[in-house]
Design a protein around this motif. Structure first.
Motif, PDB file in Angstrom:
ATOM      1  N   PRO A 153     -11.566  14.870  -2.713  1.00  0.00           N
ATOM      2  CA  PRO A 153     -10.274  15.485  -2.386  1.00  0.00           C
ATOM      3  C   PRO A 153      -9.725  14.930  -1.069  1.00  0.00           C
ATOM      4  CG  PRO A 153     -12.066  17.051  -2.116  1.00  0.00           C
ATOM      5  CD  PRO A 153     -12.660  15.832  -2.733  1.00  0.00           C
ATOM      6  N   VAL A 154      -8.403  15.094  -0.908  1.00  0.00           N
ATOM      7  CA  VAL A 154      -7.725  14.477   0.232  1.00  0.00           C
ATOM      8  C   VAL A 154      -8.346  14.873   1.565  1.00  0.00           C
ATOM      9  CG1 VAL A 154      -5.528  14.280   1.416  1.00  0.00           C
ATOM     10  CG2 VAL A 154      -5.600  14.330  -1.064  1.00  0.00           C
ATOM     11  N   GLY A 155      -8.683  16.161   1.687  1.00  0.00           N
ATOM     12  CA  GLY A 155      -9.236  16.634   2.956  1.00  0.00           C
ATOM     13  C   GLY A 155     -10.520  15.904   3.316  1.00  0.00           C
ATOM     14  N   LEU A 156     -11.360  15.651   2.303  1.00  0.00           N
ATOM     15  CA  LEU A 156     -12.607  14.932   2.562  1.00  0.00           C
ATOM     16  C   LEU A 156     -12.340  13.465   2.874  1.00  0.00           C
ATOM     17  CD1 LEU A 156     -15.336  16.267   0.112  1.00  0.00           C
ATOM     18  CD2 LEU A 156     -15.231  16.403   2.597  1.00  0.00           C
ATOM     19  N   GLN A 157     -11.350  12.901   2.196  1.00  0.00           N
ATOM     20  CA  GLN A 157     -11.016  11.498   2.489  1.00  0.00           C
ATOM     21  C   GLN A 157     -10.625  11.362   3.963  1.00  0.00           C
ATOM     22  OE1 GLN A 157      -8.300   9.606  -0.220  1.00  0.00           O
ATOM     23  NE2 GLN A 157      -9.396  10.300  -2.031  1.00  0.00           N
ATOM     24  N   GLN A 158      -9.868  12.343   4.429  1.00  0.00           N
ATOM     25  CA  GLN A 158      -9.472  12.287   5.832  1.00  0.00           C
ATOM     26  C   GLN A 158     -10.693  12.383   6.746  1.00  0.00           C
ATOM     27  OE1 GLN A 158      -7.124  15.575   7.613  1.00  0.00           O
ATOM     28  NE2 GLN A 158      -5.608  13.963   7.832  1.00  0.00           N
ATOM     29  N   ARG A 159     -11.635  13.206   6.323  1.00  0.00           N
ATOM     30  CA  ARG A 159     -12.857  13.324   7.089  1.00  0.00           C
ATOM     31  C   ARG A 159     -13.577  11.961   7.163  1.00  0.00           C
ATOM     32  NH1 ARG A 159     -16.168  18.726   5.754  1.00  0.00           N
ATOM     33  NH2 ARG A 159     -14.178  19.682   6.231  1.00  0.00           N
ATOM     34  N   ILE A 172     -23.951   7.488   8.857  1.00  0.00           N
ATOM     35  CA  ILE A 172     -23.012   8.530   8.464  1.00  0.00           C
ATOM     36  C   ILE A 172     -23.640   9.902   8.578  1.00  0.00           C
ATOM     37  CG2 ILE A 172     -21.779   9.464   6.482  1.00  0.00           C
ATOM     38  CD1 ILE A 172     -21.448   6.380   5.780  1.00  0.00           C
ATOM     39  N   ARG A 173     -24.883   9.994   8.154  1.00  0.00           N
ATOM     40  CA  ARG A 173     -25.549  11.304   8.242  1.00  0.00           C
ATOM     41  C   ARG A 173     -25.647  11.763   9.701  1.00  0.00           C
ATOM     42  NH1 ARG A 173     -28.844   9.111   4.283  1.00  0.00           N
ATOM     43  NH2 ARG A 173     -28.142   9.732   2.207  1.00  0.00           N
ATOM     44  N   THR A 174     -25.947  10.810  10.585  1.00  0.00           N
ATOM     45  CA  THR A 174     -26.039  11.164  11.992  1.00  0.00           C
ATOM     46  C   THR A 174     -24.709  11.705  12.506  1.00  0.00           C
ATOM     47  OG1 THR A 174     -27.463   9.243  12.142  1.00  0.00           O
ATOM     48  CG2 THR A 174     -26.854  10.297  14.216  1.00  0.00           C
ATOM     49  N   LEU A 176     -19.209  17.103  10.291  1.00  0.00           N
ATOM     50  CA  LEU A 176     -18.300  16.527   9.293  1.00  0.00           C
ATOM     51  C   LEU A 176     -19.100  16.228   8.033  1.00  0.00           C
ATOM     52  CD1 LEU A 176     -16.688  13.989  11.725  1.00  0.00           C
ATOM     53  CD2 LEU A 176     -15.466  15.883  10.707  1.00  0.00           C
ATOM     54  N   ASP A 177     -19.264  17.225   7.210  1.00  0.00           N
ATOM     55  CA  ASP A 177     -20.168  17.063   6.086  1.00  0.00           C
ATOM     56  C   ASP A 177     -19.522  16.209   4.985  1.00  0.00           C
ATOM     57  OD1 ASP A 177     -22.490  17.365   4.727  1.00  0.00           O
ATOM     58  OD2 ASP A 177     -21.779  19.167   3.685  1.00  0.00           O
ATOM     59  N   VAL A 178     -20.172  15.105   4.626  1.00  0.00           N
ATOM     60  CA  VAL A 178     -19.686  14.292   3.507  1.00  0.00           C
ATOM     61  C   VAL A 178     -20.815  13.412   2.979  1.00  0.00           C
ATOM     62  CG1 VAL A 178     -18.788  12.528   5.065  1.00  0.00           C
ATOM     63  CG2 VAL A 178     -17.873  12.684   2.774  1.00  0.00           C
TER      64      VAL A 178
END
Lengths: 409, 499, 421
Positions: free
Chosen positions: B141-147, B120-122, B129-131
């Motif tokens: 939040p929804v936006g991050l879930q989409q990410r 994921i980090r890669t 796509l920072d998460v």
């Protein structure tokens, strides 16, 4: 018969129920065949002679036939004794005893099933009907044996005490579901056991216990608190005035579901709780109300059982296979939660139970066979798509109505 | 990766959802699939992703015909999908969600958590796509879930990314971020199929636009077309939904909102400090991108959602946090946004549904008894008056078409004695004929002097119906304007401009 | 369940715990005569031969020990009040065990009404562990099924079916490994039936489960009369021997309880470890949990939802079937309604244990102890009725689902049939 009319029948619920019954009796027959020594022996000698097959079939039909005939004769009656009684006007008691027994057994069952069905129609699975019926029995036993009054006061009060016991039993899951979101299946399932312990406590450690007794047995109901035999104590027929109570409950159930405003609210809530809320119905209130009514009817069933048949309660009252509250669940599933269906379903299951005793006495096949058949019938009723597939009926679009919606609701 | 669809046809019973659809997505291309709700976009994508099987037609990847028996096959062929309703397990961490189905393992089938997090980090670093891999998804939040969904698709080496209505649930900032992500993915050579019905977004990112309508491809166009031209292609009619409206004298305020604040199911304040007056003889149209608090606001007015603070008055009566019953009795007619969920009982008859919220009142009941004759008379009259197409008043409402179901609700609400009529997304998913009919009924209601509130995310509907337009953005009403200010000005308000 | 915060409800249970502590301190503590004392003995009943140890009797002053226990319960209640709802379940479990211990002190006190002036701690623990073992099998079965999204309310049916066939096989072969296998196969068949009707025919899982229980109880009762009664050597009621673990079984107290057990007991412990590991550490577990939480998401990454559910429900059935054999192997001869609702207690333990194997163990131990005491207390002529102890597991479960004790969250898709779109 052409294809379209066949299809139409395939979608009719009553035909599905009929096929479920057929399958239940077929599997019951298989159980008999597989466990009855003479039948097995006949099949074991299949290759001993050219006619062995015929012989084996013969033995099979004899045994299964005898069992099912005993079921019929024991629950409805013997056609020849009907003819005899009609012709001579004699021995009516013996002729009518099977029917009377079936009605006696069906009476509380109809009442309890109506309660379960009302809950199902509201989208609530009340597995706790049996516990509520026990509470009804306790309430009825208390008033019926500890209070003394003329029948005109005593009997109604006894019945009301039963209803009150059931209402209390229903209030607990109702309130917990309404205000705490506790799933009613788990709560009522657990309450059944709590109540079973409570029953033992009540008949062993409270004044309700029969004086001078160390066992878990209650006092006996006063005569003034009994639902007496319909044809008098001397008639030898046990069917009691309880049938009128049951008839009243069925009439009430029909009116409630089809004609009352509250019943409409119940059905709307059962079919779509969100729409019910938007339409101004208060789901919390409705959940509590439905549990009160469902529990009240179960309690009434318990007290009717007590006042018409048992006359006292003990630690095993409605426990185990005597649990009409559990049978009521299967009856309302069989009767598709409709009053008429419940009457037929109760009569059928009562007949199976009563006839089972005759079957056990005459053929030695245990009464439990009747329970097996009941369970299997309901298993099929609860899986309509399977029945359709077995009988190659055209399955309607796969809309499956679920009574429960999983633990997480 | 070059993906070509040839003559894809998918039927559900007698209904043809996709009718011989053909299109081609080139490598590095953002290909937009534009169409109205119900045009068949999602069905087509489910076919491409292996969740549904096409009845006819074939899918070619780099010129080679492929067949998917499930979505796993599609994923293995390099197709990734970001679903409209996220396919994420809420109680799992980001890492667990991303690797699900393709887990790196050690001996004994043990999960290799470190490998998963590294992966994921890669990907995060490569596509910006920072998460956090260890965050639990339901807390994001929804936006991050989409990410996370996008990372999930990329982690399976997706070369074609399907985005199904990705912006429906996003805030404007999140939408901008998503657009940037899409552009950078395309720049990295990924193909993107972007499904939407929002014209502005299409023009912003698409390289090619395929417009579908009623299951068919109507045109393949370039994003240089104007929004008007795109809209015309999408809906297949002139979008000038002008409704004949006579001038009506505007009366006193019937519905007054003062500083209303409402929280959603998660406890987030989604309506903050909203004040609004709706007057007799006036249609107040609430415009805004879906998810800016309109749904919750209507629920609060109808008594279905707790009002945190502020007051709501209907016809002079305070109905703040009153029960739905009291609010209905106070004279609110309510057409809920999700008609099958909140408005109808599909297994009950048309007649019963037409009295759903009046069944216990005269003339439909007397004491504890329902009066079925009155219920039937009412149904017969309303079915006639509102032109509900049904086999009879005893037919289950579930057997009716969407438009006729909506007519049942509108008929029920308008037949009650109301002072204010509030309709959320009144024409969503309806055919043109039904839309016109519902619109005419709404206008008739206004003409007869009731206050009317319309909530719609369709700008054209807002402009056509509204006497005043209140624009909602991020839980507040940004402005109340006349529809004459034009769609650009209102569109700007809907996007949060003008604040 | 619901998304409403349970803060207020967490306080309800905190208050209840404090009240319980007060009751223990006042009634069991100061309610005992000042000179009353309770005697605990530790003589093992199921070990023959030499023991390298002898624990003397423990004699305690009833009043002050119970006051201390009452204060401990109050302390747990206060902690729950302050730190709600975190770990309320665990604290409640602790309070419940303190309560049961206090009750034992009080019941066995002398001078007092007790006919048995001492408590044999070892036999209380071994007796409870026999019940707990069966509950562990049952609740593990529930974990396997419900984590994959299928409600297995038929544990009781799998118990009784397993016990029946286990008894027949054990009686004819005197081989309990074969009996366990037979029970597993039969339980798996029942699991398959449940899965078949629930997954393929989308039948209501709760209803099917309940009906399966009545089917099994009537079928075994029928077979008992029709087959076992005429052929009594099919049901001779032999029990399985214990397998003492060398050296470990010699440890005082713990030895006889944990290391002089039947193979079934060790199997239960092993299964807990295996299931716990597999569910939370392996690829298989991740997929199972995904299917139980969000089947659509699982399907979208190519996981076969139906197959996963079939597999788990069949495995769960097998585990519960072995549980039935384990019950029979420790209790003896098969009788109608043999397991008398233990399957539903196992369901309760599953819920109390929050759908985790380790939680199920804790719940099974607690419920096993209370079930054993409900029977055992009768020998102490206790003025409070043992029925109320018997109610305990069920009442606790009701409190748990009502959110009174912490928050439990079942797998999100538990009990909901999955239809491919």
């Amino acid at each position: 018969m052409n294809r379209t009319s066949l299809r139409r029948i395939g979608e009719s619920p009553s035909l599905l129920t009929f096929f479920a019954l057929l399958l239940g009796f077929l599997i019951g027959a298989v159980v008999i065949i597989a466990t009855t020594a003479p039948v097995l022996n006949a099949w074991r000698q299949l290759f001993s002679s050219p006619t062995a097959v015929l012989h084996a079939l013969n033995v099979t039909f004899d045994n299964v036939g005898a069992a099912y005939r005993a079921l019929f004769v024991g629950s409805i009656g013997n056609p020849s004794s009907f003819a005899h009684s009609l012709a001579t006007g004699q021995s009516w008691t013996a002729t009518l005893t099977p029917l009377s027994e079936t009605l006696t057994y069906a009476t509380p069952l109809v009442i309890a099933s109506m309660g379960v069905a009302l809950a199902f129609q509201t989208g609530i699975f009340n597995i706790g009907a049996n516990g509520q019926a026990i509470l009804g029995g306790i309430g009825g036993a208390w008033i019926g044996s500890m209070m003394h009054a003329p029948m005109i006061i005593h009997l109604p009060l006894t019945l009301l005490a039963g209803v009150a016991g059931g209402v209390l039993g229903g209030l607990i899951p109702g309130i917990l579901k309404s205000f705490a979101g506790a799933h009613e299946v788990i709560v009522t399932l657990m309450l059944n056991y709590v109540i079973a312990f409570f029953l033992v406590y009540v008949v062993q450690s409270t004044p309700l216990q029969q004086p001078g007794q160390a066992n878990d047995i209650s006092r006996t109901l006063d005569h003034s608190a009994l639902l007496l035999p319909l044809f008098g104590a001397g008639s030898g027929l046990r069917v009691s005035y309880g049938v009128f109570v049951a008839a009243g409950v069925v009439a009430f159930g029909w009116w409630f579901l089809n004609r009352s405003t509250l019943g409409f609210a119940f059905r709307v809530t059962g079919a779509n709780p969100n729409a019910a809320r938007a339409a101004g119905f208060n789901p919390k209130r409705i959940i509590i109300l439905v549990f009160m009514i469902s529990g009240g009817l179960a309690g009434l069933a318990g007290v009717v059982q007590l006042a018409s048949t048992n006359y006292f309660i003990d630690g095993g009252f409605l426990i185990g296979s005597a649990g009409i509250g559990f049978t009521a669940i299967t009856v309302s599933l069989l009767g598709r939660n409709k009053p008429a269906g419940i009457v037929w379903g109760s009569l059928l299951f009562a007949a199976l139970g009563v006839g089972g005793r005759t079957m056990q006495a005459r053929t030695g096949i245990p009464l439990d066979l009747a329970l097996i058949i009941q369970s299997i019938v309901v298993l099929f009723v609860a899986s309509p798509v399977l029945v359709k597939e077995i009988f190659r009926l055209r399955a309607k679009a796969q809309t499956v109505q679920l009574a429960t919606k999983g633990w997480s609701q | 990766m070059r993906v070509e669809l040839r003559g894809i046809t998918k039927r559900f019973g007698s209904f043809t959802a996709n009718d011989a659809i053909s299109l081609t997505v080139e490598p590095g291309q953002i290909h937009c699939l534009l169409g109205e709700n119900g045009a068949g976009k999602s069905t087509l994508m489910n076919v491409v992703f292996g969740l549904l099987h096409a009845d006819e037609g074939e899918i070619l990847i780099n010129g080679e015909s492929v067949a998917f028996s499930n979505s796993g096959d599609a994923v293995r062929k390099g197709i990734g999908m970001v679903h409209q309703h996220f396919m994420l397990v809420p109680v799992f961490t980001v890492a667990e969600n991303v690797v699900l189905g393709f887990e790196p393992t050690k001996s004994l089938g043990r999960l290799d958590a470190k490998a998963a997090a590294d992966q994921i980090r890669t990907l995060s670093a490569r596509f910006g796509l920072d998460v956090d891999p260890d965050a639990v998804v339901e807390n994001l939040p929804v936006g991050l879930q989409q990410r996370v969904e996008i990372i999930k698709a990329l982690s399976h080496d997706a070369e074609l990314l399907i985005l199904d209505e990705p912006t429906a649930v996003l805030t404007p900032q999140e939408i901008d971020a998503l657009m940037d992500i899409m552009r950078s993915l395309a720049a990295a050579g990924k193909s993107i199929l972007f499904i939407t019905h929002k014209l502005k977004e299409v023009r912003a990112v698409a390289d090619v636009i395929t417009v579908i309508r009623q299951g068919r491809v109507v045109d393949t166009v370039s994003p240089s077309l104007s929004e008007g031209e795109l809209a015309t292609a999408m809906v297949g009619r002139s979008v000038s939904l002008t409704v004949e409206k006579e001038d009506v004298v505007v009366g006193a305020a019937v519905l007054e909102l003062r500083n209303v604040t409402v929280r959603d199911d998660r406890g987030v304040a989604v309506v903050t400090n909203v004040s609004l007056d709706v007057r007799e003889g006036q249609i107040m149209a609430i415009a805004g991108v879906q998810g800016n608090g309109q749904t919750e606001l209507v629920e609060a007015i109808a008594g279905l959602r707790h009002v945190e603070s502020g007051t709501i008055t209907l016809g002079g009566r305070d109905i703040t946090n009153a029960s739905p019953r009291q609010i209905l009795d106070a004279g609110l007619g309510h057409v809920p946004e999700d008609r099958q969920r909140d408005g109808l009982v599909l297994s009950l008859s048309v007649a019963d549904n037409l009295v759903l919220n009046a069944a216990a009142k005269a003339p439909f009941a007397k004491g504890w008894n329902r009066r079925l004759a009155a219920v039937r008379d009412n149904a017969t009259a309303l079915v006639e008056r509102f032109d509900v197409r049904t086999t009879g008043i005893d037919a289950e409402v579930g057997s009716l078409s969407g438009g006729n179901q909506q007519k049942v609700i509108v008929a029920r609400e308008l037949s009650r004695d109301i002072t204010c009529f509030i309709a959320a997304q009144p024409t969503r998913g309806l055919d043109v004929g039904s839309i016109e009919y519902v619109h005419s009924q709404i206008v008739a209601e206004r003409n007869s002097g009731r206050g009317v509130v319309i909530v719609s995310s369709e700008l054209d509907e807002v402009l056509a119906l509204g006497d005043q337009v209140a624009v909602m953005f991020a839980g507040t009403i940004v402005d109340v304007v006349s529809p004459d200010v034009g769609r650009e000005a209102i569109g700007l308000l809907m996007a949060g401009g003008g604040q | 369940m619901t998304t409403t915060p349970v803060n207020g409800r967490g306080r309800v249970i905190a208050v209840l715990m404090m009240a319980l502590g007060l009751l223990v301190a006042m009634a069991f503590g100061f309610g005992s005569a000042g000179n009353a004392h309770s005697v605990f003995t530790f003589a093992p009943v199921n070990i023959s031969g030499d023991r390298p140890w002898h624990l003397g009797d423990l004699t305690v002053l009833t009043r002050w020990w119970n006051v201390v226990l009452g204060l401990l319960i109050i302390a747990l209640g206060v902690e729950t009040w302050v730190r709600r709802p975190k770990a309320a379940l665990a604290r409640f479990g602790g309070a419940a065990i303190f309560f049961l211990v206090a009750l034992l002190f009080w019941a066995s006190r002398s001078p007092g009404p007790s006919q048995v002036p001492f408590v044999n701690v070892t036999s209380v623990l071994t007796g409870s562990s026999a019940i707990a073992m069966v509950l562990i099998f049952g609740s593990l079965s529930g974990v396997l099924c419900e984590r994959a999204g299928v409600v297995n309310i038929a544990i009781e049916g799998q118990f009784i079916g397993g016990a029946f066939f286990g008894s027949v096989i054990a009686s004819t072969t005197n081989n309990f490994i074969l009996a366990a296998l037979g029970g597993a196969v039969f339980g798996a068949l029942l699991g398959w039936l449940l899965a078949f009707l629930a997954i393929r025919y989308l039948a209501d899982q709760v209803i099917i489960g309940v009906v399966l229980v009545t089917t099994m109880s009537s079928l075994t009762s029928y077979l008992n009369l029709q087959v076992l009664t005429p052929y009594p050597n099919l049901n001779i009621g032999n029990t399985v021997a214990t397998l003492p673990i060398p050296l470990l079984d010699k440890i005082p107290l713990i030895g006889p309880v944990l290391f002089n057990e039947t193979g079934f007991f060790y199997l239960a412990i092993l299964l807990v470890a295996v299931v716990s590991f597999a569910l939370f550490r392996t690829r298989w577990g991740l997929r199972v949990r995904a299917v139980g939480e969000h089947p659509k998401a699982a399907e979208s990454v190519g996981i076969n939802v139906a197959r996963t559910r079939y597999r788990n429900v069949i495995m769960g059935g097998a585990v519960a079937g072995v549980g039935g054999v384990a019950f029979m192997a420790t209790q003896g001869q098969f009788q109608p309604d043999y397991t008398s609702g233990l399957g539903y207690v196992a369901l309760a333990a599953l819920i109390f244990g929050r759908w985790t194997p380790s939680g199920a163990v804790v719940a099974s131990v607690l419920f096993g102890l209370s079930a054993y005491l409900a029977n055992g207390l009768q020998s102490y002529s206790v003025p409070i009725s043992s029925e109320f102890i018997g109610m305990f597991p069920y009442l606790v479960t009701i409190a748990v689902v009502a959110g009174l004790i912490g928050r439990v969250r079942p797998p999100a898709a538990d009990g909901i049939p999955y239809q491919r779109s």
